[in-house]
Design a protein around this motif. Structure first.
Motif: not given
Length: 801
Positions: A413-427
């Motif tokens: 769950r933590a890694r998924s949350a980090l990926v969501v954050a990465q996608i948001a920041l990248a966008l």
């Protein structure tokens, strides 16, 4: 101390046992910390460091506020400066300087062009800067009857006078007149513009005028005074001048800004936006590294459980993990510092000349402290994160779980949350970069009003005794144009006082038959041109005629206007209109408008067209023309030939800035291109790191669900459904991140509004294109490990299990 050393040795051994993990973390952090350190060094050197003057925080610049044109910072007239200097009580000193001026320096048998400024005697005392050699000129030398003196710049003194320590007192030839060197400035000295020398302002032809606004004024706040106090006082004085001299001071107020804000204000928004963007890159890099540390913590579940069972406290485990993470992040910080050093050196080279204080870029103690702080905080966070996620798991339960599934769900769950954050920041970064790209492309599509292809331009100084009169210069220009057009490969040659994408000269316009009060007369741009100039620049004739050779000093005075002026001021029949400059003085001669030409963006491609008047060269020949030569071949190929032809006419003429007009256009876009380049680099990094994050999460999920996938396949599950199930997990994370990112981009993009041209901050095309691009990259990153899962052999998986 011994325990710390033990932890450090264990951390090094652990890192060496996982070289791929260690190298990945170090490189990822090195890039993230490196680009942040480099960008922070730019912001620190340009925006945060004080200017290299005495008590620079009290220095201010005084401008005219032109309410008619909506321009808050216009140069002031010389007599306006004198009034401000005498009457302002909030300023303890006030001095003026012109923009960079062209001078002809004679050294031995050679003549060359140098740049300098006309300045008042109080400039150096106001700035609090002492010459490296000699002295600054005094008020007695700033008088019209005083002998000419000059202060040399450090580089000019070194390059042209061999760093001669006895230079003070030597007489040199400047603009064919003798001048005594009284001082040499320290290396790096600069006031608003790059200059190679300084001379008293009394020798400038616009000294003592009230209508020509040329001068930049700098002052020092008096004790206890503030910028608002000075603003209010000078505005009061400006209002009085407006009432006393309506012909020259109409609509003119006063603007007071700090000198530091004047120097860096134009680039502040862009640099802060880039710093925010590169900060996003660091956050994405940290999220990636955090995912790596979390995955590693799962594989070390058994180790942690054993140590806990043997009595290790949670604080002891935290210290061990923190020591390991700090050791790795320190290595990443070292790589980042090296990356930053290379990046800063690169920025010195590729940075545009318009970027202020570019030569001051360096990694100083402030930047070093920033790097150490970022590295330390990153290491501490990565060390504590696995311990925090471990929570209060019982050692016996963890020992019984060889695969680490006790913690894998929480870590997942933590890694998924980090990926969501990465996608948001990248966008967010991609949207910002996309807006800049769209803005840049729109700017390239702007019609400048001229054709820059196959045009060679140059500047020259036509000075000396043989060019003392208007007739002498007019004769020379006719001969010069004929000689240049005789060169094989030259179609047409022309000259003007100011080529496009440079500076300008503004005057007021009086129109016969439409008398206006002096305070309401419109301001227009004034340029002079030869008959061939419009054809050399491919500026079209709209109506009437162009200049001809017959428009000389003996002919009636004529003018050509641009479409903007004709439409706004002259009405439907501009040809034949009578106009004159500098107010309604009855002694001013009238000029007849004989033609209308196309509009030209004279100052920048992103600035609107201004009303403009051209007059013939031969009716008022300048001393510093700018030449445009349209060629049938590559213009640079004719550079040597053109120089030789001019040298044949007069070996003593000074020629400089010989280059293609297309390069001039390119240089005008240098600052936007620089911003676009950095934003694109940061966005590309963010996209790559986000893709790696998605790949890592999906790959980890495949590894953890290998048994389940094998069972499904063994029971006859369709491989495409298995593939869709796994890819879908990655796309769900992508969709969540993109949703958050789009909302954030909508707000953040508005901060870029001042950097955009022809594009709104919420441009649908930019949002849609980057969303599609990020979605495709995310799909590919999720598809690759999913395809591996769909091709598994169920028998082998179950046999392994």
């Amino acid at each position: 101390m011994s325990t710390t050393l033990q932890d450090l040795r264990f951390a090094i051994r652990t890192s060496l046992r996982s070289p791929v993990f260690t190298a990945t973390v170090i490189l990822t952090l090195g890039i993230g910390i490196g680009v942040n350190t480099a960008m922070f060094s730019v912001v620190n050197s340009i925006l945060l460091q004080p200017l290299d003057y005495q008590t620079p925080e009290s220095l201010v610049v005084v401008w005219n506020d032109n309410r008619q044109k909506g321009v808050e910072r216009e140069p002031i007239a010389h007599l306006t400066f004198e009034t401000f200097r005498r009457e302002a009580q909030t300023l303890s000193g006030l001095a003026v300087a012109t923009p960079s001026w062209n001078f002809t320096l004679t050294v031995g048998d050679g003549r060359e062009r140098v740049t300098g400024q006309f300045v008042s005697a109080g400039l150096f005392p106001t700035l609090g800067v002492e010459p490296a050699l000699g002295r600054w000129f005094g008020p007695d030398e700033d008088q019209s009857d005083a002998a000419r003196v000059v202060v040399l710049g450090h580089q000019l003194w070194r390059d042209r006078f061999g760093a001669d320590s006895t230079i003070v007192g030597r007489v040199i030839t400047l603009d064919d007149q003798l001048a005594t060197v009284v001082g040499v400035m320290p290396a790096g000295f600069r006031f608003l513009e790059d200059s190679q020398l300084w001379v008293p302002h009394v020798h400038n032809r616009f000294y003592g005028t009230r209508s020509v606004r040329l001068w930049s004024a700098v002052g020092r706040l008096a004790g206890g005074a503030t910028v608002p106090h000075a603003q209010a006082e000078l505005e009061t004085i400006a209002r009085r001048l407006e009432a006393e001299y309506p012909s020259s001071h109409a609509h003119l107020g006063a603007t007071v800004v700090r000198l530091h804000d004047q120097v860096v204000g134009a680039v502040r928004t862009g640099l802060l936006a880039l710093l925010g963007g590169v900060g996003f890159v660091l956050l994405i890099a940290c999220a990636n590294v955090a995912s790596l540390f979390l995955s590693r913590s799962v594989s070390r579940t058994g180790e942690v459980a054993v140590r806990t069972a043997m009595g290790a406290s949670r604080a002891r485990l935290a210290r061990q993990f923190v020591t390991e993470s700090i050791a790795i992040t320190l290595a990443g910080g070292a790589v980042g510092l090296l990356t930053a050093y290379w990046a800063v050196e690169g920025l010195r080279i590729v940075g545009p000349d318009s970027l202020p204080r570019l030569n001051e870029l360096r990694i100083d103690r402030v930047v070093l402290a920033f790097t150490i702080g970022v590295t330390g905080l990153t290491g501490l966070a990565f060390g504590l994160l696995p311990v925090w996620l471990r929570g209060s798991s019982e050692p016996r339960r963890a020992l019984g779980d060889r695969t680490g599934s006790v913690r894998s769900r929480k870590v997942g769950r933590a890694r998924s949350a980090l990926v969501v954050a990465q996608i948001a920041l990248a966008l967010v970064l991609l949207v910002g970069s996309g807006l800049l790209v769209r803005s840049f492309v729109t700017l390239l599509d702007v019609d400048p009003g001229f054709v820059s292809d196959r045009v060679l331009t140059l500047r020259m100084a036509v000075t000396g005794e043989q060019y003392a009169t208007d007739d002498d210069r007019a004769t020379f220009y006719r001969a010069l144009m004929d000689s240049l057009e005789a060169i094989p490969g030259v179609d047409v040659a022309g000259a003007t006082t100011r080529l496009p994408l440079g500076d300008g000269l503004t005057t007021t316009l009086d129109i016969a038959g439409n008398p206006l009060p002096q305070s309401e007369q419109p301001e227009v741009e004034l340029r002079r041109a030869t008959p061939g100039y419009f054809r050399a620049m491919s500026i079209p004739l709209v109506s009437g005629r162009m200049f001809t050779e017959a428009d000389d000093a003996n002919a009636p005075l004529v003018a050509v206007v641009n479409q903007r002026l004709a439409q706004q001021l002259l009405g439907a029949n501009p040809v034949g209109a009578q106009i004159r400059f500098f107010g309604s003085d009855p002694d001013r001669p009238w000029l007849e408008v004989v033609g209308v030409v196309g509009d030209v963006r004279q100052f920048a491609l992103d600035q609107d067209v201004q009303p403009e008047v051209y007059t013939p060269f031969a009716q008022n020949p300048p001393t510093h023309p700018q030449v445009a030569i349209r060629t049938a071949v590559a213009p640079i190929a004719l550079t040597a030939t053109v120089r030789n032809r001019i040298r044949q006419i007069d070996p003593g003429l000074v020629v400089w800035d010989v280059d293609a007009l297309s390069q001039r256009v390119s240089a005008s876009l240098a600052e936007r291109r620089f911003q676009l380049m950095l934003a694109s680099v940061f966005a590309s990094m963010a996209l790559l790191l986000a893709a790696i994050g998605i790949y890592g999460v999906v790959n980890e999920m495949v590894s953890q669900r290998m048994h389940e996938i094998g069972v499904r396949l063994a029971l006859g599950a369709d491989r495409r459904r298995v593939l869709g199930l796994i890819v879908g997990r990655g796309l769900i994370l992508t969709a969540a991140g993109m949703t958050i990112g789009l909302v954030a981009s909508y707000g953040v993009s508005r901060l870029l509004e001042s950097l955009l041209f022809g594009v709104t901050p919420t441009d649908p095309a930019a949002f849609a294109s980057v969303s599609v691009m990020l979605g495709l990259v995310a799909f590919l990153a999720a598809y690759l490990p999913s395809r591996r899962a769909s091709r598994l052999d169920p028998a082998r998986v179950l046999r392994y299990e």
